[in-house]
Design a protein around this motif. Sequence first.
Motif, mmCIF file in Angstrom:
data_model
loop_
_atom_site.group_PDB
_atom_site.id
_atom_site.type_symbol
_atom_site.label_atom_id
_atom_site.label_comp_id
_atom_site.label_asym_id
_atom_site.label_seq_id
_atom_site.Cartn_x
_atom_site.Cartn_y
_atom_site.Cartn_z
ATOM 1 N N ALA A 62 0.858 -1.199 0.000
ATOM 2 C CA ALA A 62 0.000 0.000 0.000
ATOM 3 C C ALA A 62 0.889 1.242 0.000
ATOM 4 C CB ALA A 62 -0.876 0.004 1.251
ATOM 5 N N ALA B 239 21.183 1.131 1.345
ATOM 6 C CA ALA B 239 19.726 1.001 1.174
ATOM 7 C C ALA B 239 19.369 -0.470 1.214
ATOM 8 C CB ALA B 239 19.309 1.628 -0.156
ATOM 9 N N ALA C 113 7.020 -8.991 11.229
ATOM 10 C CA ALA C 113 5.726 -9.059 10.534
ATOM 11 C C ALA C 113 5.623 -10.416 9.863
ATOM 12 C CB ALA C 113 5.628 -7.954 9.498
ATOM 13 N N ILE D 263 10.499 -5.309 10.705
ATOM 14 C CA ILE D 263 10.146 -3.912 10.392
ATOM 15 C C ILE D 263 10.812 -3.037 11.455
ATOM 16 C CG2 ILE D 263 8.288 -2.218 10.179
ATOM 17 C CD1 ILE D 263 6.393 -4.317 9.335
ATOM 18 N N GLY E 6 15.995 4.621 3.909
ATOM 19 C CA GLY E 6 14.937 3.601 3.956
ATOM 20 C C GLY E 6 14.980 2.778 5.231
ATOM 21 N N ASP E 7 14.626 1.489 5.119
ATOM 22 C CA ASP E 7 14.606 0.611 6.296
ATOM 23 C C ASP E 7 15.983 0.511 6.947
ATOM 24 O OD1 ASP E 7 11.951 0.089 5.810
ATOM 25 O OD2 ASP E 7 12.149 -2.095 5.862
ATOM 26 N N ALA F 255 10.971 5.226 2.303
ATOM 27 C CA ALA F 255 12.191 4.672 1.709
ATOM 28 C C ALA F 255 12.523 5.442 0.432
ATOM 29 C CB ALA F 255 11.990 3.190 1.405
HETATM 30 C C1 FAD Z 1 4.916 -7.928 5.943
HETATM 31 C C2 FAD Z 1 5.201 -6.479 5.650
HETATM 32 C C3 FAD Z 1 4.204 -5.671 5.106
HETATM 33 C C4 FAD Z 1 4.478 -4.326 4.798
HETATM 34 N N1 FAD Z 1 3.494 -3.586 4.212
HETATM 35 C C5 FAD Z 1 3.746 -2.301 3.866
HETATM 36 C C6 FAD Z 1 2.759 -1.540 3.169
HETATM 37 O O1 FAD Z 1 1.678 -2.020 2.829
HETATM 38 N N2 FAD Z 1 3.056 -0.250 2.863
HETATM 39 C C7 FAD Z 1 4.255 0.323 3.199
HETATM 40 O O2 FAD Z 1 4.455 1.511 2.909
HETATM 41 N N3 FAD Z 1 5.212 -0.386 3.832
HETATM 42 C C8 FAD Z 1 5.003 -1.682 4.153
HETATM 43 N N4 FAD Z 1 5.991 -2.414 4.752
HETATM 44 C C9 FAD Z 1 7.320 -1.794 4.964
HETATM 45 C C10 FAD Z 1 8.096 -1.766 3.634
HETATM 46 O O3 FAD Z 1 8.093 -3.057 3.069
HETATM 47 C C11 FAD Z 1 9.545 -1.293 3.833
HETATM 48 O O4 FAD Z 1 9.552 -0.154 4.655
HETATM 49 C C12 FAD Z 1 10.217 -0.973 2.494
HETATM 50 O O5 FAD Z 1 10.346 -2.132 1.728
HETATM 51 C C13 FAD Z 1 11.603 -0.355 2.696
HETATM 52 O O6 FAD Z 1 12.252 -0.215 1.448
HETATM 53 P P1 FAD Z 1 13.851 -0.230 1.355
HETATM 54 O O7 FAD Z 1 14.185 0.050 -0.060
HETATM 55 O O8 FAD Z 1 14.427 0.620 2.417
HETATM 56 O O9 FAD Z 1 14.269 -1.715 1.763
HETATM 57 P P2 FAD Z 1 13.885 -3.098 1.083
HETATM 58 O O10 FAD Z 1 12.612 -3.003 0.364
HETATM 59 O O11 FAD Z 1 14.032 -4.125 2.154
HETATM 60 O O12 FAD Z 1 15.029 -3.288 -0.014
HETATM 61 C C14 FAD Z 1 16.346 -3.618 0.347
HETATM 62 C C15 FAD Z 1 16.978 -4.298 -0.854
HETATM 63 O O13 FAD Z 1 18.365 -4.502 -0.585
HETATM 64 C C16 FAD Z 1 18.743 -5.758 -1.104
HETATM 65 N N5 FAD Z 1 19.929 -6.190 -0.356
HETATM 66 C C17 FAD Z 1 20.007 -6.434 0.982
HETATM 67 N N6 FAD Z 1 21.256 -6.792 1.324
HETATM 68 C C18 FAD Z 1 21.992 -6.770 0.175
HETATM 69 C C19 FAD Z 1 23.356 -7.053 -0.108
HETATM 70 N N7 FAD Z 1 24.210 -7.423 0.857
HETATM 71 N N8 FAD Z 1 23.775 -6.937 -1.390
HETATM 72 C C20 FAD Z 1 22.910 -6.562 -2.377
HETATM 73 N N9 FAD Z 1 21.603 -6.287 -2.162
HETATM 74 C C21 FAD Z 1 21.154 -6.380 -0.900
HETATM 75 C C22 FAD Z 1 17.512 -6.640 -0.862
HETATM 76 O O14 FAD Z 1 17.495 -7.764 -1.726
HETATM 77 C C23 FAD Z 1 16.372 -5.670 -1.128
HETATM 78 O O15 FAD Z 1 15.929 -5.707 -2.462
HETATM 79 C C24 FAD Z 1 5.758 -3.763 5.072
HETATM 80 C C25 FAD Z 1 6.756 -4.566 5.629
HETATM 81 C C26 FAD Z 1 6.490 -5.915 5.907
HETATM 82 C C27 FAD Z 1 7.596 -6.756 6.476
#
Ligand code: FAD
Length: 464
Positions: free
Chosen positions: A91, A200, A221, A304, A321-322, A338
């Motif tokens: 979402a 990231a 989660a 999370i 991001g996360d 993020a």
């Molecule tokens: C069950 C669940 C439901 C959720 N629902 C929602 C929702 O509906 N709406 C919402 O806004 N948020 C939601 N969230 C939170 C949301 O998923 C995250 O906040 C978001 O994905 C963060 O994005 P990001 O790019 O920081 O990290 P991520 O999406 O975690 O991306 C990190 C990337 O880094 C890559 N990576 C990691 N380590 C390495 C490495 N060593 N070398 C190369 N690549 C690497 C991974 O493969 C990944 O693709 C939810 C979370 C969970 C767990």
Amino acid sequence: MNTMAALALTQNLRFTPAPPLKTLKQHQRPNPKTLKITASSSSRLSGRKLRAAVIGGGPAGSSAAEALAAGGVETYLFERSPSTAKPCGGAIPLCMIDEFSIPLHLIDRHVTRMKIISPSNLTVDFGSKTLKSHEYIPMLRREVLDSFLRSRAQSNGANFITGLVTDIEVPDSYSSKPYVIHHTVNNCKRSLAVDLIVGADGANSKVAKIIDAGNYSCAIAFQERIKLPDEKMEYYHNLAEMYVGDDVSPDFYAWVFPKCDHVAVGTGTVCAKQNIKGYQRGIRERVREKIKGGKVIKVEAHPIPEHPRPRRVRGRVALVGDAAGYVTKCSGEGIYFAAKSGKMCGEAIVKASEGGEKMVSEEDLKREYLREWDKKYSNTFRFLDLLQRVFYGSDVGREALVELCGDEYVQRMTFDSYLYKKLASGHRWDDLKMVLNTFGTFMKCKVVGREMEALRLSAKRVLF
Ligand SMILES: Cc1cc2nc3c(=O)[nH]c(=O)nc-3n(C[C@H](O)[C@H](O)[C@H](O)COP(=O)(O)OP(=O)(O)OC[C@H]3O[C@@H](n4cnc5c(N)ncnc54)[C@H](O)[C@@H]3O)c2cc1C
């Protein structure tokens, strides 16, 4: 450009070559705790552009890489697993569609109705009356969104590397030597030297560990994707449900979110992670009739983050991001934050480096990225933290939350803040009424809470 070419380029640029991987021992590594950058690191680069590695190709990493590459920085985006879908509800707020130019055809569902259901099964419809005709909550598949954002970063000039980052060499303190990214591509070991890093790589961030960014507490989660019979799926066509109560989570909410051709049924908790499967049974029990005949097609779990890390910038490394901890309490929302933090960080580096012409320093990253981020969002994060503590901690608070959600003014304020990411400015008189209603609801719900406790105790007495 492939990695070998990039490495060759690195050496042409007279970066100190990295020692071979097998000779690197832990005690030889520079101590990350002493990482500091001198003023000389802000010098103009001659004959080359600033080079950045972005680790992680989720919304944070792709948005950072796009901003960096578009702004003139030589950018490498690493993603270990481009075809995997991150466990996520998918979402996003409506404002993200315009702000990040997300094509409308990527959206699977337009959620226009939400139900929030209390421990005593008081149900409040959220949205059917208060959403305007053009408003909705877009739901996307993460594999679709992430791959779109990565491709766009590439078309803006970022070099994409499908590879797992295994280690990072951090340069000596007081040095403007490069960081060396060790990674594997198809099981082959590779290295790439860069001037700076954007971490990231999500909630289990390796980059954060390497720069000693400090820990944060995480919720866990848990989610099951369930394919429903057509008539049951029709019920969730444009509807998302949130359930609160001790049976589904002691400190968060459980959900049923409609996905492209199935529903995601899940829950989360910080304080009782070991019981997560019990809470999942709780939410399945609450929605038993609605998901009857459904088939579980996937089970997934993921951490999370609960709050930002103690340090989000160290040396010439910034977390987004996360990895930085930018997920809001109460809603567990992180996709927008993020993408936004990645974009803000990328743009900050472009600004500080004057389009990739100058080296940047820790001070530059703190001033142009961190300070701006905190100015914009720290109040939002603090406010939602407070709401979670007040409303999710007990069934009394949860009953109060659901009752308050019935108020149209509360709904409108909530949608304005969520959909448009602005702390909504309301009308004084309505705000005052809302505060009085909150107190009233709490007082009433204390009674409801006591009654429920009495009911539970008497049920226990009857059963045992
Ligand atoms: C069950 C669940 C439901 C959720 N629902 C929602 C929702 O509906 N709406 C919402 O806004 N948020 C939601 N969230 C939170 C949301 O998923 C995250 O906040 C978001 O994905 C963060 O994005 P990001 O790019 O920081 O990290 P991520 O999406 O975690 O991306 C990190 C990337 O880094 C890559 N990576 C990691 N380590 C390495 C490495 N060593 N070398 C190369 N690549 C690497 C991974 O493969 C990944 O693709 C939810 C979370 C969970 C767990």
